[in-house]
Design an enzyme around this catalytic site. Structure first.
Site, PDB file in Angstrom:
ATOM      1  N   LYS A 175       0.827  -1.217   0.000  1.00  0.00           N
ATOM      2  CA  LYS A 175       0.000   0.000   0.000  1.00  0.00           C
ATOM      3  C   LYS A 175       0.864   1.271   0.000  1.00  0.00           C
ATOM      4  CE  LYS A 175      -4.034  -2.184   2.213  1.00  0.00           C
ATOM      5  NZ  LYS A 175      -5.060  -2.047   3.299  1.00  0.00           N
TER       6      LYS A 175
ATOM      7  N   TYR B 230     -12.361  -2.134  -4.006  1.00  0.00           N
ATOM      8  CA  TYR B 230     -12.927  -2.339  -2.668  1.00  0.00           C
ATOM      9  C   TYR B 230     -14.455  -2.277  -2.666  1.00  0.00           C
ATOM     10  CZ  TYR B 230      -8.462  -2.267  -0.090  1.00  0.00           C
ATOM     11  OH  TYR B 230      -7.227  -2.574   0.442  1.00  0.00           O
TER      12      TYR B 230
ATOM     13  N   PHE C 277     -15.790   3.548   6.579  1.00  0.00           N
ATOM     14  CA  PHE C 277     -14.412   3.922   6.243  1.00  0.00           C
ATOM     15  C   PHE C 277     -14.133   3.885   4.740  1.00  0.00           C
ATOM     16  CE2 PHE C 277     -14.366  -0.662   7.388  1.00  0.00           C
ATOM     17  CZ  PHE C 277     -13.844  -1.222   6.214  1.00  0.00           C
TER      18      PHE C 277
ATOM     19  N   ARG D  75      -2.074 -14.218   4.467  1.00  0.00           N
ATOM     20  CA  ARG D  75      -2.816 -13.550   5.548  1.00  0.00           C
ATOM     21  C   ARG D  75      -2.062 -13.696   6.881  1.00  0.00           C
ATOM     22  NH1 ARG D  75      -7.219 -10.189   4.174  1.00  0.00           N
ATOM     23  NH2 ARG D  75      -7.721 -10.404   6.374  1.00  0.00           N
TER      24      ARG D  75
ATOM     25  N   THR E 283      -5.839  -6.865  10.689  1.00  0.00           N
ATOM     26  CA  THR E 283      -6.090  -5.591   9.995  1.00  0.00           C
ATOM     27  C   THR E 283      -5.522  -4.403  10.771  1.00  0.00           C
ATOM     28  OG1 THR E 283      -8.143  -6.575   9.165  1.00  0.00           O
ATOM     29  CG2 THR E 283      -7.914  -4.179   8.959  1.00  0.00           C
TER      30      THR E 283
ATOM     31  N   ARG F 297       2.178  -6.246   9.146  1.00  0.00           N
ATOM     32  CA  ARG F 297       1.421  -5.085   9.639  1.00  0.00           C
ATOM     33  C   ARG F 297       1.935  -4.625  11.003  1.00  0.00           C
ATOM     34  NH1 ARG F 297      -4.520  -7.001   7.414  1.00  0.00           N
ATOM     35  NH2 ARG F 297      -4.583  -5.614   5.589  1.00  0.00           N
TER      36      ARG F 297
ATOM     37  N   ASN G 239      -2.183   0.267   6.772  1.00  0.00           N
ATOM     38  CA  ASN G 239      -1.684  -0.971   7.369  1.00  0.00           C
ATOM     39  C   ASN G 239      -0.787  -1.775   6.422  1.00  0.00           C
ATOM     40  OD1 ASN G 239      -3.659  -1.811   5.656  1.00  0.00           O
ATOM     41  ND2 ASN G 239      -4.932  -2.814   7.181  1.00  0.00           N
TER      42      ASN G 239
ATOM     43  N   HIS H 293      -2.221  -5.376   1.477  1.00  0.00           N
ATOM     44  CA  HIS H 293      -3.517  -6.026   1.237  1.00  0.00           C
ATOM     45  C   HIS H 293      -3.266  -7.477   0.857  1.00  0.00           C
ATOM     46  CE1 HIS H 293      -7.474  -6.948  -0.408  1.00  0.00           C
ATOM     47  NE2 HIS H 293      -6.816  -7.577  -1.362  1.00  0.00           N
TER      48      HIS H 293
ATOM     49  N   GLU I 190      -9.749 -10.231  -7.661  1.00  0.00           N
ATOM     50  CA  GLU I 190      -8.701  -9.218  -7.451  1.00  0.00           C
ATOM     51  C   GLU I 190      -7.541  -9.380  -8.442  1.00  0.00           C
ATOM     52  OE1 GLU I 190      -9.619  -8.635  -2.674  1.00  0.00           O
ATOM     53  OE2 GLU I 190      -7.718  -9.528  -3.293  1.00  0.00           O
TER      54      GLU I 190
HETATM   55  P1  IDP Z   1      -8.187  -6.717   5.556  1.00  0.00           P
HETATM   56  O1  IDP Z   1      -7.349  -5.795   4.691  1.00  0.00           O
HETATM   57  O2  IDP Z   1      -7.440  -7.178   6.784  1.00  0.00           O
HETATM   58  O3  IDP Z   1      -8.802  -7.859   4.782  1.00  0.00           O
HETATM   59  P2  IDP Z   1     -10.811  -5.454   5.520  1.00  0.00           P
HETATM   60  O4  IDP Z   1     -11.819  -5.553   6.631  1.00  0.00           O
HETATM   61  O5  IDP Z   1     -11.073  -6.230   4.267  1.00  0.00           O
HETATM   62  O6  IDP Z   1      -9.389  -5.831   6.157  1.00  0.00           O
HETATM   63  O7  IDP Z   1     -10.671  -3.915   5.190  1.00  0.00           O
HETATM   64  C1  IDP Z   1     -10.024  -3.483   4.010  1.00  0.00           C
HETATM   65  C2  IDP Z   1      -9.109  -2.316   4.364  1.00  0.00           C
HETATM   66  O8  IDP Z   1      -9.913  -1.222   4.815  1.00  0.00           O
HETATM   67  C3  IDP Z   1      -8.133  -2.568   5.523  1.00  0.00           C
HETATM   68  O9  IDP Z   1      -6.969  -3.243   5.134  1.00  0.00           O
HETATM   69  C4  IDP Z   1      -7.838  -1.165   5.980  1.00  0.00           C
HETATM   70  O10 IDP Z   1      -6.908  -0.496   5.116  1.00  0.00           O
HETATM   71  C5  IDP Z   1      -9.219  -0.505   5.837  1.00  0.00           C
HETATM   72  N1  IDP Z   1     -10.009  -0.595   7.073  1.00  0.00           N
HETATM   73  C6  IDP Z   1     -10.598  -1.702   7.598  1.00  0.00           C
HETATM   74  N2  IDP Z   1     -11.274  -1.420   8.733  1.00  0.00           N
HETATM   75  C7  IDP Z   1     -11.103  -0.088   8.932  1.00  0.00           C
HETATM   76  C8  IDP Z   1     -11.562   0.823   9.948  1.00  0.00           C
HETATM   77  O11 IDP Z   1     -12.254   0.453  10.909  1.00  0.00           O
HETATM   78  N3  IDP Z   1     -11.177   2.125   9.805  1.00  0.00           N
HETATM   79  C9  IDP Z   1     -10.411   2.577   8.765  1.00  0.00           C
HETATM   80  N4  IDP Z   1      -9.963   1.749   7.776  1.00  0.00           N
HETATM   81  C10 IDP Z   1     -10.304   0.438   7.869  1.00  0.00           C
HETATM   82 MG    MG Z   2     -10.196  -7.797   3.212  1.00  0.00          MG
END
Ligand code: IDP
Ligand code: MG
Length: 140
Positions: free
Chosen positions: A10, A50, A58, A86, A92, A103, A113, A116, A127
């Protein structure tokens, strides 16, 4: 069974100059890069990627972040690549990610973070196809 997953380094991680460290972690874990691009997403491209999150609070901020600078997009192949990736990434929220995960080491907060990773074979297919035509994937 060999599997494919999509990884994105990212904008926050690219700005921190840790592309090489992150790709090194993939290689040392037995995940083989079979396609790679560096690009800067438009906000619309990030929103399409996304789309599953479009009703989340968010979503807009996430799309702004993902289009804020260049990213590196890779396809990784290997045994159990989706779960293996993962596990390497960690949770996350970097504050909750296991010690030593990407992360935990490179993430800044729950949005910025560092990486992805696809979360299932179905999302991996979507994807990978979002960024790469099949002919651009190196045969294993
Ligand atoms: P993941 O990347 O661990 O699969 P997801 O729930 O799919 O997590 O969320 C996608 C991306 O959205 C996250 O990697 C992060 O960059 C962002 N994100 C997820 N939850 C939050 C939040 O509560 N606040 C702000 N950004 C978030
Ligand atoms: Mg995800």
């Amino acid at each position: 069974m060999s599997e494919r997953t999509l990884a994105i380094i990212k904008p926050d991680a690219v700005k921190k100059h840790v592309i090489g460290d992150i790709i090194g972690r993939y290689e040392r874990a037995g995940l083989t890069p079979i396609a790679m691009r560096m690009l800067r997403m438009s906000k619309a491209t990030a929103a399409g990627f996304y789309a599953v999150h479009k009703t989340r609070p968010f979503f807009d901020s996430l799309c702004t972040f993902m289009s804020s600078g260049p990213v590196v997009v890779l396809v990784l192949a290997g045994d159990n690549a989706i779960k293996k990736h993962r596990d390497l990434m960690g949770a996350t929220d970097p504050a909750k990610a296991d010690k030593g995960t990407i992360r935990a080491v490179h993430g800044t907060n729950i949005e910025s973070n560092a990486v992805h990773g696809s979360d299932s074979p179905e999302t991996a297919r979507f994807e990978i196809g979002y960024f790469f035509p099949e002919m651009d994937l190196i045969e294993e």
